[in-house]
Design a protein around this motif. Structure first.
Motif, short mmCIF file in Angstrom:
data_model
loop_
_atom_site.label_atom_id
_atom_site.label_comp_id
_atom_site.label_asym_id
_atom_site.label_seq_id
_atom_site.Cartn_x
_atom_site.Cartn_y
_atom_site.Cartn_z
N SER A 11 0.83 -1.21 0.00
CA SER A 11 0.00 0.00 0.00
C SER A 11 0.86 1.25 0.00
N THR A 12 1.93 1.25 0.81
CA THR A 12 2.82 2.41 0.88
C THR A 12 3.45 2.67 -0.48
N GLN A 13 3.94 1.62 -1.14
CA GLN A 13 4.54 1.78 -2.47
C GLN A 13 3.52 2.32 -3.46
N GLN A 14 2.29 1.82 -3.42
CA GLN A 14 1.26 2.28 -4.35
C GLN A 14 0.89 3.74 -4.07
N ARG A 15 0.77 4.09 -2.80
CA ARG A 15 0.43 5.49 -2.46
C ARG A 15 1.52 6.44 -2.91
N LYS A 16 2.78 6.05 -2.77
CA LYS A 16 3.89 6.90 -3.23
C LYS A 16 3.81 7.10 -4.75
N ALA A 17 3.53 6.03 -5.48
CA ALA A 17 3.39 6.14 -6.94
C ALA A 17 2.20 7.03 -7.28
N ASP A 18 1.10 6.84 -6.56
CA ASP A 18 -0.09 7.67 -6.79
C ASP A 18 0.20 9.13 -6.52
N LEU A 19 0.90 9.42 -5.42
CA LEU A 19 1.21 10.82 -5.08
C LEU A 19 2.10 11.47 -6.13
N ARG A 20 3.11 10.74 -6.63
CA ARG A 20 3.97 11.30 -7.70
C ARG A 20 3.11 11.67 -8.92
N TYR A 21 2.21 10.78 -9.29
CA TYR A 21 1.32 11.02 -10.42
C TYR A 21 0.40 12.21 -10.16
N ILE A 22 -0.19 12.26 -8.96
CA ILE A 22 -1.09 13.35 -8.60
C ILE A 22 -0.36 14.69 -8.62
N PHE A 23 0.83 14.74 -8.03
CA PHE A 23 1.58 16.00 -8.01
C PHE A 23 1.89 16.48 -9.42
N TYR A 24 2.21 15.54 -10.31
CA TYR A 24 2.43 15.92 -11.71
C TYR A 24 1.15 16.48 -12.31
N GLN A 25 0.03 15.79 -12.14
CA GLN A 25 -1.24 16.23 -12.72
C GLN A 25 -1.69 17.58 -12.16
N LEU A 26 -1.40 17.84 -10.90
CA LEU A 26 -1.81 19.11 -10.31
C LEU A 26 -0.97 20.27 -10.80
N ASP A 27 0.22 19.98 -11.33
CA ASP A 27 1.13 21.05 -11.74
C ASP A 27 1.17 21.26 -13.26
N VAL A 28 0.72 20.30 -14.04
CA VAL A 28 0.84 20.38 -15.49
C VAL A 28 -0.11 21.45 -16.05
N ALA A 29 0.32 22.07 -17.13
CA ALA A 29 -0.52 23.09 -17.75
C ALA A 29 -1.77 22.46 -18.35
N SER A 30 -2.88 23.14 -18.19
CA SER A 30 -4.15 22.69 -18.76
C SER A 30 -4.28 23.18 -20.18
N PRO A 31 -4.90 22.39 -21.04
CA PRO A 31 -5.22 22.93 -22.36
C PRO A 31 -6.18 24.10 -22.19
N SER A 32 -6.04 25.07 -23.02
CA SER A 32 -6.92 26.23 -22.93
C SER A 32 -8.34 25.85 -23.29
N PRO A 33 -9.32 26.35 -22.52
CA PRO A 33 -10.71 26.07 -22.89
C PRO A 33 -11.15 26.85 -24.13
N GLU A 34 -10.38 27.84 -24.51
CA GLU A 34 -10.71 28.66 -25.68
C GLU A 34 -9.76 28.34 -26.83
N PRO A 35 -10.27 27.98 -28.01
CA PRO A 35 -9.40 27.70 -29.15
C PRO A 35 -8.51 28.90 -29.46
N GLY A 36 -7.24 28.60 -29.74
CA GLY A 36 -6.31 29.65 -30.10
C GLY A 36 -5.64 30.34 -28.93
N GLN A 37 -6.04 30.04 -27.70
CA GLN A 37 -5.39 30.64 -26.53
C GLN A 37 -4.35 29.69 -25.99
#
Length: 143
Positions: A87-113
């Motif tokens: 469980s600890t190993q899985q949670r660590k992997a999950d947290l690394r993934y979550i931290f990446y997803q929380l920091d990555v740039a979002s695609p713009s909701p408006e085309p061309g932006q």
């Protein structure tokens, strides 16, 4: 203004989504996961990401506008089983993934932006570890 929920069964999500007061007060993303977010803040994007090696565990995140800044608010429910080492190993992997997803740039909701990167992120949920857990050390850079 933001509520992150875990272990939301489909019938509970449906009841929340159909309640007149909640519908008038909050935006509730339509999710097929057991996690959901209620927000009263202007929201620009909802992202649902399956956690590594899981069929039921997800990160549900929404970009909200707070004082003209993009803040990413996420909720998740991390792994727990009788095998604490696994469980600890899985949670660590999950947290690394979550931290990446929380920091990555979002695609713009408006085309061309241009895409937008959040200026801050907030993570809530059922982490399934305590203050003494080795996963807690992974949070220090983000506090």
């Amino acid at each position: 203004d933001l509520v992150g929920l875990q272990e939301v069964m489909p019938h509970v999500h449906a009841a929340l989504s159909q309640d007149p007061w909640i519908r008038a007060t909050y935006l509730i993303p339509d999710t097929v996961t057991h996690q959901t977010i209620l927000t009263r803040l202007p929201a620009s994007q909802v992202c649902i990401s399956a956690l590594p090696d899981h069929t039921k565990k997800h990160l549900v995140a929404v970009d909200v506008i707070v004082d003209c800044r993009v803040v990413r608010f996420g909720t998740s429910h991390l792994h727990h089983s009788a095998d604490e080492r696994k469980s600890t190993q899985q949670r660590k992997a999950d947290l690394r993934y979550i931290f990446y997803q929380l920091d990555v740039a979002s695609p713009s909701p408006e085309p061309g932006q241009a895409s937008r990167k959040p200026t801050a992120s907030i993570l809530v949920g059922d982490m399934n570890f305590d203050d003494a857990g080795p996963e807690n050390a992974m949070l220090a850079p983000y506090q």
